[in-house]
Design an enzyme around this catalytic site. Structure first.
Site, short mmCIF file in Angstrom:
data_model
loop_
_atom_site.label_atom_id
_atom_site.label_comp_id
_atom_site.label_asym_id
_atom_site.label_seq_id
_atom_site.Cartn_x
_atom_site.Cartn_y
_atom_site.Cartn_z
N LYS A 22 0.83 -1.21 0.00
CA LYS A 22 0.00 0.00 0.00
C LYS A 22 0.86 1.26 0.00
O LYS A 22 0.63 2.19 -0.79
CB LYS A 22 -0.91 0.00 1.22
CG LYS A 22 -1.57 1.35 1.54
CD LYS A 22 -2.33 1.28 2.86
CE LYS A 22 -2.92 2.63 3.23
NZ LYS A 22 -1.94 3.54 3.84
N ASN A 23 1.83 1.33 0.91
CA ASN A 23 2.61 2.56 1.05
C ASN A 23 3.46 2.86 -0.18
O ASN A 23 3.66 4.01 -0.55
CB ASN A 23 3.49 2.50 2.31
CG ASN A 23 2.67 2.54 3.58
OD1 ASN A 23 1.52 2.97 3.57
ND2 ASN A 23 3.23 2.08 4.69
N ARG A 97 -4.62 10.89 2.87
CA ARG A 97 -3.31 11.42 3.22
C ARG A 97 -2.30 11.27 2.09
O ARG A 97 -1.40 12.08 1.93
CB ARG A 97 -2.78 10.73 4.49
CG ARG A 97 -1.47 11.37 4.95
CD ARG A 97 -1.12 11.06 6.36
NE ARG A 97 0.07 11.82 6.71
CZ ARG A 97 0.08 13.05 7.16
NH1 ARG A 97 -1.06 13.70 7.31
NH2 ARG A 97 1.21 13.68 7.45
N ASP A 121 -5.40 8.32 8.96
CA ASP A 121 -5.66 7.76 10.28
C ASP A 121 -5.64 8.83 11.37
O ASP A 121 -4.87 9.78 11.31
CB ASP A 121 -4.59 6.71 10.64
CG ASP A 121 -4.72 5.46 9.79
OD1 ASP A 121 -5.87 5.09 9.50
OD2 ASP A 121 -3.70 4.88 9.43
N ASP A 319 4.15 0.69 11.86
CA ASP A 319 2.86 0.15 11.46
C ASP A 319 2.60 -1.25 12.00
O ASP A 319 1.47 -1.74 11.94
CB ASP A 319 2.75 0.14 9.93
CG ASP A 319 2.48 1.52 9.36
OD1 ASP A 319 2.18 2.44 10.14
OD2 ASP A 319 2.59 1.69 8.13
N MET A 341 6.52 7.21 17.38
CA MET A 341 6.17 8.16 16.34
C MET A 341 4.80 8.81 16.56
O MET A 341 4.64 10.02 16.40
CB MET A 341 6.21 7.48 14.98
CG MET A 341 6.05 8.44 13.81
SD MET A 341 6.37 7.65 12.22
CE MET A 341 8.13 7.32 12.35
#
Length: 434
Positions: A22-23, A97, A121, A319, A341
């Site tokens: 996905k990223n 985003r 998110d 993640d 983070m």
């Protein structure tokens, strides 16, 4: 709004192939804006965030066409920059985003870029300073429209320079790379993120004609060019989904083979699960997790409690901390999960505590998990998914729990996991979408 109803206690068995990352997909799809020639991207996951970005680019004037199973053809030869200031664009872009990564390509190629405050998110502050500060050093002018909540950037010509990032931001590095490929002269990006997905983007840009040195390191050197061409690019498997499957196998005492994982791009992920006591065997480019009724958390060599924390690559990706926290609830022993983070990502643990887990939330960034092994089992309950990673973690918990659970707001899970209920049911899970 959809929900999952999960009957816990079912073991999984078989093989599963992870989806495309996905990223990485969000980055390379935006990179297609850098050229008016065709870009074909393969192994694209059919998930909400990616589909929304493809839809956004199509509305901007990009030709978006299927190019085979899991592949898309993108051709940005008729971009409508006026659309990027429309109300429709603002609303769609603000909800995604990944739209922030349109800034670098649009500014580099056209000299103008507009983006609203992006969504995504609700996991705490996700500041944009790294993106904007770096791009302004390249010569862009930034104006914030308070009324429309819009960031507007413009530049007659970007000029290369030395940029020391204040944080190794993955999306910030990607944005700067895509802007710098058209900047005049040399750009040095130091403290760059060096995740495999940034490396993938860099190699894609090189195939398009960019000049980039230091790929895979935290010091990227870019020599500006005036034009890029099309290319074909294939996404890596999604490391977060791979980690999620390891966690599912452990929590449900299942035998599972995760196929074609690109082991060399998983970094410290398999070893981090092994430190929780989970057996993970590498078989070629596959990972095999045997059925395991019990697993014990390691301690540090001096006997102190194990700490698992996120860190810039090649450290552990943030993640996966939510998944590892859930997995630790069934282990024997204790572990401190330190999410550095994002300050709101651990707040979902109250739902796990209600299910019977022994967790102490120390502060917004740290939680201590006291694993009781087979001395207890989580109990099913009704809950709601606050974000993608917490959502998949709650699903893992529900799959291992006694009785039935209901998870609302699973649209969050669908943002990052393709047909997750269908794929897991094929392996023996009992998940119903309503």
């Amino acid at each position: 709004m959809s929900s999952f109803i999960i009957e816990g206690g079912h073991r999984l068995h078989g093989e599963i192939i992870p989806q495309g990352a996905k990223n990485e997909a969000l980055q390379v799809i935006c990179a297609a804006l850098l050229t008016d020639e065709e870009v074909v991207i393969e192994n694209v996951p059919d998930i909400v965030d990616v589909n929304n970005l493809l839809s956004l680019l199509k509305d901007m004037g990009v030709s978006v066409k299927p190019a085979g199973h899991g592949a898309w053809s993108l051709k940005a030869d008729a971009i409508d920059l006026a659309y990027t200031e429309s109300r429709e664009f603002i609303e769609k872009s603000a909800a995604l985003r990944g739209s922030i990564m349109t800034i670098g390509p649009l500014l580099g190629r056209f000299g103008n870029a507009t983006v609203p405050k992006p969504g995504g998110d609700k996991i705490g502050r996700r500041r944009l300073d790294t993106h904007f500060n770096g791009i302004m050093k390249l010569g862009a002018e930034l104006v914030f429209d308070e009324g429309k909540q819009l960031f507007k950037l413009s530049a007659d010509r970007l000029k290369g320079c030395y940029i020391l990032l204040d944080e190794a931001s993955v999306t910030g590095t990607a944005n700067l790379l895509m802007a710098a490929v058209f900047a005049e002269g040399e750009t040095i990006i130091y403290n760059a993120a060096c995740e495999p997905y940034v490396e993938q983007l860099s190699r894609m840009l090189v195939r398009m004609g960019a000049h980039i040195q230091g790929i895979g390191s935290n010091r990227l050197i870019v020599q500006g060019v005036t034009r890029l061409s099309g290319c074909r690019h294939r996404l890596l498997p999604d490391m977060i989904e791979i980690g999620s499957f390891i966690g599912m196998a452990a929590m449900t005492a299942s035998e599972l083979t995760i196929k074609n994982v690109s082991v060399q791009n998983l970094g410290i992920i398999p070893e981090s699960f092994r430190r929780l006591g989970i057996t993970v065997h590498q078989q070629g480019d596959d990972l095999y997790i045997p059925e395991q009724d019990r697993y014990t958390i390691e301690s540090f060599l001096d006997g102190s409690i194990l700490t698992i924390a996120d860190a810039p690559w090649p450290g552990l990706t943030p993640d996966l901390l939510s998944v590892m926290l859930v997995v630790a609830t069934k282990a024997e022993g204790c572990v401190l999960i330190h999410q550095k983070m994002f300050e709101s990502r651990l707040f979902f643990v109250d739902k796990l505590i209600d299910m019977g887990a022994q967790i102490i939330l120390c502060d917004p960034h740290r939680a201590t998990v006291i694993g009781l092994g087979d001395r207890f089992k989580l109990k099913g309950m009704t809950m709601s998914s606050p974000d993608i990673r917490a959502g998949i973690s709650l699903l893992i918990a529900a799959m291992s729990a006694q009785g039935k659970s209901t998870i609302h707001n699973i649209d969050q899970i669908d943002r990052g996991y393709q047909d997750i209920d269908v794929r897991l049911n094929r392996l023996g899970a009992a998940i119903r979408r309503v």
